[in-house]
Design an enzyme around this catalytic site. Structure first.
Site, PDB file in Angstrom:
ATOM      1  N   LYS A 112      45.595  -3.848 -44.128  1.00 40.71           N
ATOM      2  CA  LYS A 112      44.509  -3.727 -45.097  1.00 40.71           C
ATOM      3  C   LYS A 112      44.160  -5.141 -45.559  1.00 40.71           C
ATOM      4  O   LYS A 112      44.971  -5.821 -46.200  1.00 40.71           O
ATOM      5  CB  LYS A 112      44.942  -2.873 -46.288  1.00 40.71           C
ATOM      6  CG  LYS A 112      43.906  -2.888 -47.393  1.00 40.71           C
ATOM      7  CD  LYS A 112      44.335  -2.132 -48.630  1.00 40.71           C
ATOM      8  CE  LYS A 112      43.533  -2.622 -49.825  1.00 40.71           C
ATOM      9  NZ  LYS A 112      43.883  -1.925 -51.070  1.00 40.71           N
ATOM     10  N   GLY A 173      42.083  -0.393 -60.080  1.00 39.79           N
ATOM     11  CA  GLY A 173      42.871  -0.036 -61.255  1.00 39.79           C
ATOM     12  C   GLY A 173      42.061   0.407 -62.461  1.00 39.79           C
ATOM     13  O   GLY A 173      42.621   0.692 -63.515  1.00 39.79           O
ATOM     14  N   GLY A 200      39.397   2.406 -57.607  1.00 39.60           N
ATOM     15  CA  GLY A 200      38.495   2.831 -58.666  1.00 39.60           C
ATOM     16  C   GLY A 200      38.577   4.295 -59.066  1.00 39.60           C
ATOM     17  O   GLY A 200      38.049   4.666 -60.103  1.00 39.60           O
TER      18      GLY A 200
END
Lengths: 270, 66
Positions: A112, A173, A200
């Site tokens: 990622k 977050g 989110g």
């Protein structure tokens, strides 16, 4: 003999196809912010996730070398590990982190990629992310890229060879949910690689909305780890993802301004 | 010799191999990755890789993250 057809839900397999591998779960989870490794293990299990993100950091020197490690509870045999480049603000730091992750995980190429712009928003630095993508694709990495909800940039990452594009729903977050559903839908409609909302979401309905928009999956961490009961929230997220996906496949009714009666007009006796 | 391991400079014996360094830190059997002067050292070469004075060594592992 009366034969009544039992209505059957459409249960044909609906795997997430990612970099040539099929996954049953469309929920990907992070392993940060848990109070201990037991909670990490329990919440990860309850989420049903098969792909799990980890961070790469310095080993503590001089501390108890026998303290349990993350990979003892999140086993690379059981889960597909997704090392991230969290905390990187430059392309070169991100590339370096991915290469260390590949060595750490015996040649594992799925990563990622996130290259951050600033600490307040943790929004991606797109210029740096593009630069890192170019290097990492050439180096054989399979990149799931964290990006903003810009359809033009999302397509660019796909064209560069990313195996998945992961627009944010809202700041990492923040728990603000899907702030720009129209852009997420446009990104999904344009894409021929999986689109996953990354960051989110705050609660199960946010995850469901992402899936109803047609996303292929959702990656989350804080929404589960930061809940008062992370294990219960992990289970809720699993169901939210599944419900949203089924609703997307079922095809929702169009929105209309006025009512349409559910009971027939014919046969009324008053 | 003086080398820097994970940002901390310390004295170590001369002619130390990567394997010997990891053993001395109690990390011999741990799953980790090693970098010397920002170059990755493959696990299969730990025995033969000699650490030189002034080298900057990074030893990393996987921890929780999202």
């Amino acid at each position: 003999m009366s034969s009544v057809m039992q209505p059957q839900p459409h249960t044909s397999p609906d795997p997430l196809l990612l970099a040539g591998v099929e996954y049953k779960s469309r929920l990907l989870v992070g392993t940060g912010k848990y109070k201990d490794l037991d909670e990490t293990r329990a919440a990860t299990e309850a989420s049903g996730a098969e792909i799990v993100t980890v961070a790469i950091r310095r080993t503590n020197i001089g501390q108890n070398p026998n303290e349990p490690s993350l990979l003892e509870v999140i086993s690379p045999q059981k889960y597909t590990l997704l090392p991230n480049t969290a905390g990187c603000y430059t392309a070169s730091d991100a590339v370096r982190t991915c290469r260390l992750a590949r060595e750490l995980l015996d040649g594992h190429e799925l990563v990622k990629l996130e290259v951050l712009g600033d600490e307040q928003t943790l929004f991606p630095d797109i210029i740096q992310t593009l630069e890192a993508t170019e290097i990492l694709v050439k180096d054989g990495f399979k990149i799931m890229v964290y990006t903003n909800d810009d359809p033009i940039i999302a397509k660019r990452f796909e064209d560069m060879g990313c195996v998945a594009v992961m627009p944010l729903a809202a700041p990492i977050g923040s728990g603000l949910g899907i702030r720009n559903p129209h852009n997420i839908r446009t990104i999904v409609e344009n894409a021929s690689v999986p689109i996953l909302v990354d960051a989110g979401v705050g609660t199960a309905s946010d995850a469901a909305i992402a899936m109803e928009l047609g996303c292929d999956g959702v990656l989350m961490n804080t929404a589960i780890a930061g809940a008062q009961d992370p294990v219960l929230m992990a289970s809720a997220m699993k169901k939210g993802i599944e419900a949203g996906r089924e609703a997307f496949r079922a095809g929702r009714i169009p929105r209309k301004r006025f009512a349409s009666a559910s009971s027939p007009i014919d046969g009324m006796f008053f | 010799m003086n080398i820097t391991v994970n940002g901390t400079a310390s004295e170590y014996p001369d002619k130390l191999s990567a394997s010997q360094l990891l053993r001395s830190l109690g990390l011999a059997d741990k799953r980790l990755a090693l970098e010397i002067n920002e170059e990755i050292v493959s696990r299969s070469t730990y025995d033969s890789r000699v650490i030189n004075p002034g080298d900057r060594v990074e030893i990393v592992h996987a921890i929780g993250g999202g």
